[in-house]
Design a protein around this motif. Structure first.
Motif, mmCIF file in Angstrom:
data_model
loop_
_atom_site.group_PDB
_atom_site.id
_atom_site.type_symbol
_atom_site.label_atom_id
_atom_site.label_comp_id
_atom_site.label_asym_id
_atom_site.label_seq_id
_atom_site.Cartn_x
_atom_site.Cartn_y
_atom_site.Cartn_z
ATOM 1 N N ASN A 47 -18.937 -56.033 2.158
ATOM 2 C CA ASN A 47 -19.247 -55.597 1.549
ATOM 3 C C ASN A 47 -20.066 -56.136 0.359
ATOM 4 O O ASN A 47 -20.771 -56.346 -0.147
ATOM 5 C CB ASN A 47 -19.080 -53.984 1.718
ATOM 6 N N PHE A 48 -19.274 -57.595 -0.019
ATOM 7 C CA PHE A 48 -18.922 -58.914 -0.278
ATOM 8 C C PHE A 48 -20.693 -58.975 -0.529
ATOM 9 O O PHE A 48 -21.395 -59.701 -0.996
ATOM 10 C CB PHE A 48 -17.827 -59.615 -0.743
ATOM 11 N N GLY A 49 -20.963 -59.064 0.455
ATOM 12 C CA GLY A 49 -22.291 -59.978 1.017
ATOM 13 C C GLY A 49 -23.354 -59.230 0.776
ATOM 14 O O GLY A 49 -24.380 -59.574 0.311
ATOM 15 N N ARG A 50 -23.457 -57.236 1.156
ATOM 16 C CA ARG A 50 -24.917 -56.717 0.443
ATOM 17 C C ARG A 50 -24.574 -56.938 -0.398
ATOM 18 O O ARG A 50 -26.035 -56.766 -0.862
ATOM 19 C CB ARG A 50 -24.188 -55.118 1.388
ATOM 20 N N LEU A 51 -23.128 -56.524 -1.465
ATOM 21 C CA LEU A 51 -23.438 -56.943 -3.173
ATOM 22 C C LEU A 51 -24.130 -58.141 -3.593
ATOM 23 O O LEU A 51 -25.388 -57.744 -4.666
ATOM 24 C CB LEU A 51 -22.194 -56.590 -3.699
ATOM 25 N N LEU A 52 -23.391 -59.114 -3.144
ATOM 26 C CA LEU A 52 -23.525 -60.337 -3.438
ATOM 27 C C LEU A 52 -25.624 -60.337 -3.182
ATOM 28 O O LEU A 52 -26.377 -60.713 -3.638
ATOM 29 C CB LEU A 52 -23.269 -61.344 -2.508
ATOM 30 N N ILE A 53 -26.292 -60.218 -1.728
ATOM 31 C CA ILE A 53 -27.451 -59.964 -1.279
ATOM 32 C C ILE A 53 -28.123 -59.297 -2.214
ATOM 33 O O ILE A 53 -29.337 -59.242 -3.441
ATOM 34 C CB ILE A 53 -27.687 -59.828 -0.338
ATOM 35 N N ARG A 54 -27.703 -57.912 -2.855
ATOM 36 C CA ARG A 54 -28.168 -56.600 -3.768
ATOM 37 C C ARG A 54 -28.418 -57.209 -5.364
ATOM 38 O O ARG A 54 -29.556 -57.289 -5.742
ATOM 39 C CB ARG A 54 -27.227 -55.817 -3.868
#
Length: 128
Positions: free
Chosen positions: A3-10
């Motif tokens: 989730n953290f990785g996805r939020l960072l990319i977003r």
């Protein structure tokens, strides 16, 4: 962690198209570092011009003016004995500060009181 990785990319996808954010968060700190690095390349300021107003005219105040002048950080460009036309004097001499030594300065020193020396700063060049 995914989730953290996805939020960072977003967040990066939202960040890069907005040019104001890119300039404000990436370019401006770089420009400010270059400007401040150029101004303070020696790491310290020397010989800041000051104007001294000696209202006491005593040996102690003369000694204090000599101490200001002997300092490597300050340079006394003019000594006045009255508060008349300080603003024009400060602008004419391009002084960083005006230091006012008050009446009864030496008397207060000798009676072990703590006399106040007033400093008026020229905030035109705020780097100093």
């Amino acid at each position: 962690m995914q989730n953290f990785g996805r939020l960072l990319i977003r967040e990066f996808r939202l960040f890069w198209p907005n040019k104001v954010f890119v300039v404000a968060f990436l370019a401006m700190p770089t420009v400010l570092c270059l400007i401040l690095g150029y101004v303070y390349r020696n790491g310290h300021l020397t010989e800041l011009p000051i104007v001294v107003v000696d209202l006491d005219k005593s040996p102690s105040s003369a000694r204090l003016i000599d101490m200001f002048d002997e300092s490597s950080k300050l340079a006394v460009v003019e000594t006045k004995y009255e508060l008349v036309d300080l603003r024009n004097t400060m602008l004419k001499q391009e002084a960083t500060a005006v230091v006012v030594i008050p009446y009864h300065f030496e008397a207060n020193l000798l009676s072990q009181k703590r006399p106040e020396v007033n400093c008026y700063l020229n905030m035109f060049f705020t780097m100093t």
